[in-house]
Design an enzyme around this catalytic site. Structure first.
Site, PDB file in Angstrom:
ATOM      1  N   GLU A  98       0.832  -1.209   0.000  1.00  0.00           N
ATOM      2  CA  GLU A  98       0.000   0.000   0.000  1.00  0.00           C
ATOM      3  C   GLU A  98       0.864   1.255   0.000  1.00  0.00           C
ATOM      4  O   GLU A  98       1.700   1.433   0.886  1.00  0.00           O
ATOM      5  CB  GLU A  98      -0.909   0.033   1.224  1.00  0.00           C
ATOM      6  CG  GLU A  98      -1.729   1.315   1.317  1.00  0.00           C
ATOM      7  CD  GLU A  98      -2.632   1.388   2.526  1.00  0.00           C
ATOM      8  OE1 GLU A  98      -3.439   2.336   2.593  1.00  0.00           O
ATOM      9  OE2 GLU A  98      -2.544   0.511   3.407  1.00  0.00           O
ATOM     10  N   ASP A 130      -5.219   3.693  -1.607  1.00  0.00           N
ATOM     11  CA  ASP A 130      -6.046   4.395  -0.632  1.00  0.00           C
ATOM     12  C   ASP A 130      -6.196   5.794  -1.214  1.00  0.00           C
ATOM     13  O   ASP A 130      -5.213   6.528  -1.335  1.00  0.00           O
ATOM     14  CB  ASP A 130      -5.333   4.421   0.721  1.00  0.00           C
ATOM     15  CG  ASP A 130      -6.089   5.193   1.786  1.00  0.00           C
ATOM     16  OD1 ASP A 130      -6.764   6.180   1.436  1.00  0.00           O
ATOM     17  OD2 ASP A 130      -5.995   4.830   2.965  1.00  0.00           O
ATOM     18  N   HIS A 144      -9.015   1.368  -1.002  1.00  0.00           N
ATOM     19  CA  HIS A 144      -9.525   1.908   0.254  1.00  0.00           C
ATOM     20  C   HIS A 144     -10.248   3.207  -0.079  1.00  0.00           C
ATOM     21  O   HIS A 144      -9.641   4.130  -0.625  1.00  0.00           O
ATOM     22  CB  HIS A 144      -8.400   2.183   1.246  1.00  0.00           C
ATOM     23  CG  HIS A 144      -7.903   0.967   1.944  1.00  0.00           C
ATOM     24  ND1 HIS A 144      -6.776   0.970   2.756  1.00  0.00           N
ATOM     25  CD2 HIS A 144      -8.378  -0.306   1.985  1.00  0.00           C
ATOM     26  CE1 HIS A 144      -6.587  -0.242   3.251  1.00  0.00           C
ATOM     27  NE2 HIS A 144      -7.542  -1.032   2.789  1.00  0.00           N
ATOM     28  N   GLU A 185     -12.495   2.580   4.611  1.00  0.00           N
ATOM     29  CA  GLU A 185     -11.464   2.471   5.646  1.00  0.00           C
ATOM     30  C   GLU A 185     -11.617   3.544   6.731  1.00  0.00           C
ATOM     31  O   GLU A 185     -10.931   4.565   6.722  1.00  0.00           O
ATOM     32  CB  GLU A 185     -10.058   2.533   5.038  1.00  0.00           C
ATOM     33  CG  GLU A 185      -9.021   2.047   6.035  1.00  0.00           C
ATOM     34  CD  GLU A 185      -7.601   2.372   5.620  1.00  0.00           C
ATOM     35  OE1 GLU A 185      -6.700   1.674   6.088  1.00  0.00           O
ATOM     36  OE2 GLU A 185      -7.375   3.328   4.858  1.00  0.00           O
TER      37      GLU A 185
END
Length: 275
Positions: A148, A181, A207, A247
């Site tokens: 990530e 994300d 995310h 998230e």
């Protein structure tokens, strides 16, 4: 569009509350946060894995992924001496073992901050060494490893799509993937969709949060500044069929169920009616 709940926000409640809420509120799957008191990998190895597997069965809730805590407290594979690095890698390997046993779809890690005085060649050399070892292990046990990218407030290693491309080129493993994300590109004025353009089938997960554009704070959809409705339409148009984990982390821990409900309702309201 399949949705996932992240269990981090439930960390002050028994983990069964997270499974129960995910099931009752209508999430499609659950992403397990690997920190205490819920699902710390050594605790799972000591017997706690039985509870996780039982809860997944009881609530018929797929475990879409396992995300051990790797951002520096206490594990950070990018910072510290060789003993610290080795301890971090061993923990991630154990996390992959536990992810495999709980039938998780992936193990998700990040490259946390490498320190302000560390030069780029040392940073990337250490990352390549770490990922090479972890990917070899992932290949041996049959587990997908997702790297990530973080915001620049959190790390100075892998923070944007080009950094991801560099990491993937350094360690070209069939088990190594990435994700986005959406807070991370937004706070850097980087188009979210550039991840789709650059990573292709190496983009494995999303995310979804909202962002103020000036911090790493994760907001419920609608509380920040992101054009989420338009973004989700572009993501759908690209044919993305994976999970979107909403998230919520520590900002909403006082009422995780209420905010998980609100977040899911707002996320679904962003989608076209036929999704």
């Amino acid at each position: 569009m399949k949705t996932g709940m992240f269990t981090c926000g439930h960390q002050r409640l028994p983990i069964e509350h997270a499974f129960r809420d995910a099931s009752e509120l209508g999430y499609d799957g659950i992403e397990i946060w690997g920190g205490r008191p819920h699902a710390f990998a050594p605790d799972l190895k000591a017997g706690g894995i039985k509870q996780i597997k039982a809860l997944a069965q009881t609530y018929q809730m797929p475990i879409i992924g396992y995300t051990p805590e790797t951002n520096g407290y206490p594990y950070n594979m990018m910072l510290g001496d060789e003993h610290m690095r080795r301890e971090s890698l061993d923990m991630i390997k154990l996390a992959m073992d536990m992810a495999k046993e709980m039938n998780a779809g992936y193990t998700l890690i990040s490259a946390a901050h490498a320190g302000y005085l560390t030069p780029p060649n040392v940073i990337w050399g250490r990352l390549a060494e770490n990922l090479s070892e972890l990917c070899e292990y992932a290949e041996n046990i049959g587990m997908d490893l997702i790297l990530e990218p973080l915001t620049p407030y959190e790390s100075n290693v892998v923070c944007n799509a080009n950094d991801v491309l560099h990491a993937l080129a350094l360690v070209p493993s069939p088990r190594l993937f990435s994700m986005v994300d959406i807070c991370a590109p937004y706070v850097q004025a980087e188009p979210v969709m550039s991840y789709f353009d650059k990573l292709g089938d190496k983009l494995r997960h999303l995310h979804i949060v909202d962002s103020d554009g000036a911090s790493d704070t994760h907001y419920i959809p609608g509380e920040g500044k992101m054009p989420l409705r338009e973004l989700m339409r572009d993501i759908i148009d690209r044919g993305y069929e994976g999970y979107c984990t909403v998230e919520l982390v520590t900002m909403y821990m006082n009422e995780p169920r209420l905010y998980a409900r609100q977040a899911l309702e707002r996320f679904r309201a962003l989608l076209p009616e036929d999704e």
